[in-house]
Design a protein around this motif. Structure first.
Motif, PDB file in Angstrom:
ATOM      1  N   LEU A  33       0.802  -1.218   0.000  1.00 47.22           N
ATOM      2  CA  LEU A  33       0.000   0.000   0.000  1.00 47.22           C
ATOM      3  C   LEU A  33       0.839   1.275   0.000  1.00 47.22           C
ATOM      4  N   GLN A  34       2.152   1.158   0.127  1.00 45.20           N
ATOM      5  CA  GLN A  34       3.006   2.340   0.238  1.00 45.20           C
ATOM      6  C   GLN A  34       2.901   3.226  -0.993  1.00 45.20           C
ATOM      7  N   GLY A  35       2.876   2.624  -2.180  1.00 43.13           N
ATOM      8  CA  GLY A  35       2.786   3.414  -3.413  1.00 43.13           C
ATOM      9  C   GLY A  35       1.495   4.213  -3.481  1.00 43.13           C
ATOM     10  N   LYS A  36       0.394   3.577  -3.117  1.00 44.09           N
ATOM     11  CA  LYS A  36      -0.900   4.257  -3.143  1.00 44.09           C
ATOM     12  C   LYS A  36      -0.946   5.364  -2.091  1.00 44.09           C
ATOM     13  N   LEU A  37      -0.377   5.095  -0.929  1.00 43.71           N
ATOM     14  CA  LEU A  37      -0.320   6.107   0.121  1.00 43.71           C
ATOM     15  C   LEU A  37       0.487   7.314  -0.344  1.00 43.71           C
ATOM     16  N   ASN A  38       1.592   7.074  -1.038  1.00 41.00           N
ATOM     17  CA  ASN A  38       2.405   8.171  -1.556  1.00 41.00           C
ATOM     18  C   ASN A  38       1.634   8.991  -2.590  1.00 41.00           C
ATOM     19  N   GLU A  39       0.843   8.325  -3.431  1.00 38.74           N
ATOM     20  CA  GLU A  39       0.036   9.039  -4.420  1.00 38.74           C
ATOM     21  C   GLU A  39      -1.011   9.920  -3.736  1.00 38.74           C
ATOM     22  N   VAL A  40      -1.638   9.399  -2.719  1.00 45.33           N
ATOM     23  CA  VAL A  40      -2.620  10.179  -1.963  1.00 45.33           C
ATOM     24  C   VAL A  40      -1.942  11.358  -1.273  1.00 45.33           C
ATOM     25  N   THR A  41      -0.737  11.139  -0.781  1.00 45.99           N
ATOM     26  CA  THR A  41       0.024  12.216  -0.135  1.00 45.99           C
ATOM     27  C   THR A  41       0.322  13.342  -1.122  1.00 45.99           C
ATOM     28  N   VAL A  42       0.660  12.992  -2.358  1.00 48.84           N
ATOM     29  CA  VAL A  42       0.931  14.008  -3.387  1.00 48.84           C
ATOM     30  C   VAL A  42      -0.308  14.860  -3.624  1.00 48.84           C
ATOM     31  N   VAL A  43      -1.448  14.221  -3.793  1.00 53.58           N
ATOM     32  CA  VAL A  43      -2.692  14.956  -4.053  1.00 53.58           C
ATOM     33  C   VAL A  43      -3.048  15.840  -2.857  1.00 53.58           C
ATOM     34  N   ALA A  44      -2.901  15.292  -1.656  1.00 51.60           N
ATOM     35  CA  ALA A  44      -3.245  16.055  -0.450  1.00 51.60           C
ATOM     36  C   ALA A  44      -2.283  17.206  -0.200  1.00 51.60           C
ATOM     37  N   GLU A  47      -1.496  21.849  -2.441  1.00 49.22           N
ATOM     38  CA  GLU A  47      -1.507  23.266  -2.050  1.00 49.22           C
ATOM     39  C   GLU A  47      -0.209  23.650  -1.346  1.00 49.22           C
ATOM     40  N   ARG A  48       0.296  22.802  -0.489  1.00 51.41           N
ATOM     41  CA  ARG A  48       1.541  23.096   0.224  1.00 51.41           C
ATOM     42  C   ARG A  48       2.731  23.124  -0.734  1.00 51.41           C
ATOM     43  N   ILE A  49       2.731  22.234  -1.729  1.00 47.69           N
ATOM     44  CA  ILE A  49       3.843  22.162  -2.681  1.00 47.69           C
ATOM     45  C   ILE A  49       3.835  23.366  -3.619  1.00 47.69           C
ATOM     46  N   ILE A  61      -7.239  17.164  -9.636  1.00 48.86           N
ATOM     47  CA  ILE A  61      -5.903  16.590  -9.563  1.00 48.86           C
ATOM     48  C   ILE A  61      -6.036  15.114  -9.199  1.00 48.86           C
ATOM     49  N   TYR A  62      -5.355  14.266  -9.961  1.00 43.31           N
ATOM     50  CA  TYR A  62      -5.383  12.837  -9.672  1.00 43.31           C
ATOM     51  C   TYR A  62      -4.130  12.174 -10.218  1.00 43.31           C
TER      52      TYR A  62
END
Length: 107
Positions: A33-44, A47-49, A61-62
């Motif tokens: 699940l690490q890859g999917k978690l990282n993808e969700v982290t990017v989307v979330a 705004e900060r990035i 954004i997806y």
């Protein structure tokens, strides 16, 4: 007559203690699940990035197949971000700490 020693949770649990961070990391690795978690982290973290101004002009954004798709409402902003695509990609992957996104597509 033998007396049973009371159960001591101290001695038996110390060998089984795993820090929470290590446990979660192992769980994510086992269930892949690490890859999917990282993808969700990017989307979330978009705004900060990229900042509030870019986030306000972002309609959608997806992530799909290691590509980040960003739909923008401003053509000039889209053009500017296309020109700075390599820097945007570097900022995104730096936020996560590994190369999660291979390409950014601005729509």
């Amino acid at each position: 007559m033998t007396t049973k020693k009371p159960y001591s949770s101290e001695t038996s649990r110390k060998s089984d203690v795993v820090p929470l961070k290590d446990g979660i990391t192992a769980l994510l690795r086992v269930y892949r699940l690490q890859g999917k978690l990282n993808e969700v982290t990017v989307v979330a973290s978009w705004e900060r990035i990229m900042g509030k101004a870019v986030a306000m002009k972002t309609q959608q954004i997806y992530v799909s197949n290691h590509k980040l798709f960003v739909r923008l409402s401003s053509a000039p902003l889209k053009h500017e971000l296309v020109m700075a695509k390599t820097q945007v990609l570097a900022n995104i992957n730096a936020e996560v700490g590994e190369d999660v996104i291979k390409e950014v597509v601005f729509l």
